[in-house]
Structure formats: C-alpha cells, structure tokens
Enzyme design. Sequence first.
Site, PDB file in Angstrom:
ATOM      1  N   ARG A 120      11.887  -2.842  11.893  1.00 32.30           N
ATOM      2  CA  ARG A 120      10.635  -2.351  12.485  1.00 32.30           C
ATOM      3  C   ARG A 120      10.194  -3.263  13.626  1.00 32.30           C
ATOM      4  O   ARG A 120      10.007  -4.451  13.445  1.00 32.30           O
ATOM      5  CB  ARG A 120       9.539  -2.289  11.411  1.00 32.30           C
ATOM      6  CG  ARG A 120       9.635  -1.032  10.584  1.00 32.30           C
ATOM      7  CD  ARG A 120       8.653  -1.024   9.452  1.00 32.30           C
ATOM      8  NE  ARG A 120       7.279  -1.277   9.879  1.00 32.30           N
ATOM      9  CZ  ARG A 120       6.215  -0.929   9.167  1.00 32.30           C
ATOM     10  NH1 ARG A 120       6.373  -0.296   8.006  1.00 32.30           N
ATOM     11  NH2 ARG A 120       5.018  -1.211   9.577  1.00 32.30           N
ATOM     12  N   ARG A 177      -9.925   1.714   9.354  1.00 33.04           N
ATOM     13  CA  ARG A 177      -9.628   0.304   9.582  1.00 33.04           C
ATOM     14  C   ARG A 177     -10.714  -0.376  10.393  1.00 33.04           C
ATOM     15  O   ARG A 177     -10.658  -1.581  10.584  1.00 33.04           O
ATOM     16  CB  ARG A 177      -8.328   0.194  10.373  1.00 33.04           C
ATOM     17  CG  ARG A 177      -7.091  -0.097   9.534  1.00 33.04           C
ATOM     18  CD  ARG A 177      -5.911   0.018  10.482  1.00 33.04           C
ATOM     19  NE  ARG A 177      -4.795  -0.782  10.166  1.00 33.04           N
ATOM     20  CZ  ARG A 177      -3.649  -0.310   9.652  1.00 33.04           C
ATOM     21  NH1 ARG A 177      -3.541   0.951   9.319  1.00 33.04           N
ATOM     22  NH2 ARG A 177      -2.638  -1.110   9.473  1.00 33.04           N
ATOM     23  N   ARG A 234      -1.255  -9.185  13.164  1.00 31.30           N
ATOM     24  CA  ARG A 234      -1.754  -8.022  12.405  1.00 31.30           C
ATOM     25  C   ARG A 234      -2.645  -8.475  11.252  1.00 31.30           C
ATOM     26  O   ARG A 234      -3.653  -7.846  10.945  1.00 31.30           O
ATOM     27  CB  ARG A 234      -0.587  -7.191  11.859  1.00 31.30           C
ATOM     28  CG  ARG A 234       0.143  -6.430  12.963  1.00 31.30           C
ATOM     29  CD  ARG A 234       1.416  -5.812  12.450  1.00 31.30           C
ATOM     30  NE  ARG A 234       1.166  -4.734  11.523  1.00 31.30           N
ATOM     31  CZ  ARG A 234       2.031  -4.348  10.590  1.00 31.30           C
ATOM     32  NH1 ARG A 234       3.186  -4.960  10.449  1.00 31.30           N
ATOM     33  NH2 ARG A 234       1.734  -3.358   9.785  1.00 31.30           N
ATOM     34  N   LYS A 264       0.822  -1.223   0.000  1.00 32.37           N
ATOM     35  CA  LYS A 264       0.000   0.000   0.000  1.00 32.37           C
ATOM     36  C   LYS A 264       0.850   1.265   0.000  1.00 32.37           C
ATOM     37  O   LYS A 264       0.571   2.186  -0.744  1.00 32.37           O
ATOM     38  CB  LYS A 264      -0.942   0.043   1.219  1.00 32.37           C
ATOM     39  CG  LYS A 264      -1.995  -1.048   1.230  1.00 32.37           C
ATOM     40  CD  LYS A 264      -3.093  -0.769   2.257  1.00 32.37           C
ATOM     41  CE  LYS A 264      -2.577  -0.675   3.678  1.00 32.37           C
ATOM     42  NZ  LYS A 264      -1.983  -1.936   4.190  1.00 32.37           N
ATOM     43  N   ARG A 306      10.886  -6.995   4.884  1.00 33.33           N
ATOM     44  CA  ARG A 306      10.902  -5.584   5.267  1.00 33.33           C
ATOM     45  C   ARG A 306      11.372  -5.416   6.711  1.00 33.33           C
ATOM     46  O   ARG A 306      12.107  -4.484   7.027  1.00 33.33           O
ATOM     47  CB  ARG A 306       9.492  -4.987   5.108  1.00 33.33           C
ATOM     48  CG  ARG A 306       9.443  -3.501   5.358  1.00 33.33           C
ATOM     49  CD  ARG A 306       8.090  -2.938   5.035  1.00 33.33           C
ATOM     50  NE  ARG A 306       7.103  -3.240   6.060  1.00 33.33           N
ATOM     51  CZ  ARG A 306       5.816  -2.887   5.999  1.00 33.33           C
ATOM     52  NH1 ARG A 306       5.364  -2.260   4.926  1.00 33.33           N
ATOM     53  NH2 ARG A 306       4.989  -3.165   6.964  1.00 33.33           N
TER      54      ARG A 306
HETATM   55  P1  AMP Z   1       0.491   0.478   9.086  1.00 37.30           P
HETATM   56  O1  AMP Z   1       1.844   1.014   8.768  1.00 37.30           O
HETATM   57  O2  AMP Z   1      -0.615   1.140   8.333  1.00 37.30           O
HETATM   58  O3  AMP Z   1       0.414  -1.031   8.988  1.00 37.30           O
HETATM   59  O4  AMP Z   1       0.205   0.825  10.633  1.00 37.30           O
HETATM   60  C1  AMP Z   1       1.083   0.414  11.646  1.00 37.30           C
HETATM   61  C2  AMP Z   1       0.339   0.343  12.977  1.00 37.30           C
HETATM   62  O5  AMP Z   1      -0.189   1.634  13.323  1.00 37.30           O
HETATM   63  C3  AMP Z   1      -0.866  -0.579  12.984  1.00 37.30           C
HETATM   64  O6  AMP Z   1      -0.512  -1.934  13.218  1.00 37.30           O
HETATM   65  C4  AMP Z   1      -1.681   0.012  14.135  1.00 37.30           C
HETATM   66  O7  AMP Z   1      -1.139  -0.341  15.396  1.00 37.30           O
HETATM   67  C5  AMP Z   1      -1.452   1.501  13.939  1.00 37.30           C
HETATM   68  N1  AMP Z   1      -2.492   2.084  13.039  1.00 37.30           N
HETATM   69  C6  AMP Z   1      -2.302   2.628  11.808  1.00 37.30           C
HETATM   70  N2  AMP Z   1      -3.460   3.052  11.292  1.00 37.30           N
HETATM   71  C7  AMP Z   1      -4.419   2.778  12.210  1.00 37.30           C
HETATM   72  C8  AMP Z   1      -5.832   2.953  12.260  1.00 37.30           C
HETATM   73  N3  AMP Z   1      -6.509   3.504  11.223  1.00 37.30           N
HETATM   74  N4  AMP Z   1      -6.484   2.557  13.373  1.00 37.30           N
HETATM   75  C9  AMP Z   1      -5.825   2.002  14.407  1.00 37.30           C
HETATM   76  N5  AMP Z   1      -4.506   1.783  14.422  1.00 37.30           N
HETATM   77  C10 AMP Z   1      -3.798   2.166  13.338  1.00 37.30           C
END
Ligand code: AMP
Length: 198
Positions: free
Chosen positions: A135, A90, A146, A15, A129
């Site tokens: 990370r 989400r 996740r 994404k 990654r």
């Molecule tokens: P991502 O890089 O989009 O996978 O986000 C990394 C982490 O940030 C996720 O695993 C969540 O812990 C948090 N996060 C990101 N976006 C959201 C969201 N819209 N709602 C809740 N937690 C989020």
Amino acid sequence: MSARMVLLGPPGAGKGTQAARICGRLSIPAISTGDIFRANVAGATELGRRAQQYMDRGEYVPDSVTNAMVRSRLAADDAARGFLLDGYPRTEGQVHELDAILAASGLALDIVLEITADSEAVVARLLTRASEQNRADDTESVIRHRLEVYAEQTAPLAALYRDRGLLVQVDGIGAVDEVTERIMTALVPRLSARGVTA
Ligand code: AMP
C-alpha cells in the site's frame, strides 16, 4: 430492528478486520471510506483522482469530497437496515454532516465503537501490512503522519460521542478472535436494548 454504528480507532487498530466480523454477525454492511477511496484510485475514477494526492501524503481527503461520497453510499438500499461506518466521520465537520444525513430521514446513530490501541503497536502492524499489501500510503513516515492526524482531528470525536452517551470503548490489542469477542460482549447490551440479536 436496525443498528447504525460508527467505528473509531487509529489506523492499524484492526478496524477493517473487526468491521467485517461485526457486520457478518449483524447482517449489516460495513462501509469503509478508505476502501471506497482505494477502489476509486484503482479504477482511475474522477473521485479517485481527487482523493489520491491526499491519501498518498497521509492527509484527510477534503470534507466536501468525502461527505458527498458518504451521503450517496448511505442512500443505497442495503444501508436502510443499518450499517457500520469504518473511517467516517473523522472530523467534527463530518460528525455534523452525518447527523444531518441521518436526520433528513428521521434517523440517528445508535452506537459509536472505539477500538483503542497503543501507537507503537499500530505502527508495527501497519509496517507489516504495508509489506504484505504493497500500500502506497503505508511508508513509515506516512504512517506516523496518519497517526498524528488521527490524534489531532479524529481522537477528539470519541469525547464528543461519549457526551452523547453513544461511546463504547474496546481494547484492540490481542488475537483477532479475542478482540471480536470483547467487542461483541460490549455491544450486546446496547444492541439488545434496540431489539437487535447478535
Ligand atoms: P483508511 O483505510 O480508513 O485508513 O483510509 C485511508 C485514507 O483514505 C486516509 O488516510 C485518508 O486519506 C482517506 N480517508 C478515508 N476516510 C476518510 C474520511 N472520513 N475523511 C477524509 N479522508 C478519508
């Protein structure tokens, strides 16, 4: 004209990479809630402190924290001509919050793009990654968690947006350039209907 878009897809579907490319072509900002959270964790802000415990476990940050952050980000000038939200909404609660944020300015979403990918392919990508970017939220058990949280809470949002006639699905497996072309080909008819040239 503007394009207000949401990008859905499991963690590791590409994404972030595709969001940057789409937004470069459309001259709109890519707004990644994950990136905003990570920047706040790195900067040791209050928001970062509140988000980190959830991120480290592969859980979602509570809607109360996330929604307030998105509301203020969408109020910034650069989002007035459109945006691509990557990683938000989400949860169903976030869908309704986003509707409310936009409706307050007489606006609505134009397109929801879902990048689809098989779970084993995304686990493999995320492990690569994790070792490249170090990370903390990318150990194998956290990655699997996740994906489960995504399947339970976020994947159903695609059906909700399909019912609204907004959903465009694109297969995210393949070379990065190939996937970008697939996405742009799928988006062009929707964008031109809105007077946006890609
Ligand atoms: P991502 O890089 O989009 O996978 O986000 C990394 C982490 O940030 C996720 O695993 C969540 O812990 C948090 N996060 C990101 N976006 C959201 C969201 N819209 N709602 C809740 N937690 C989020």
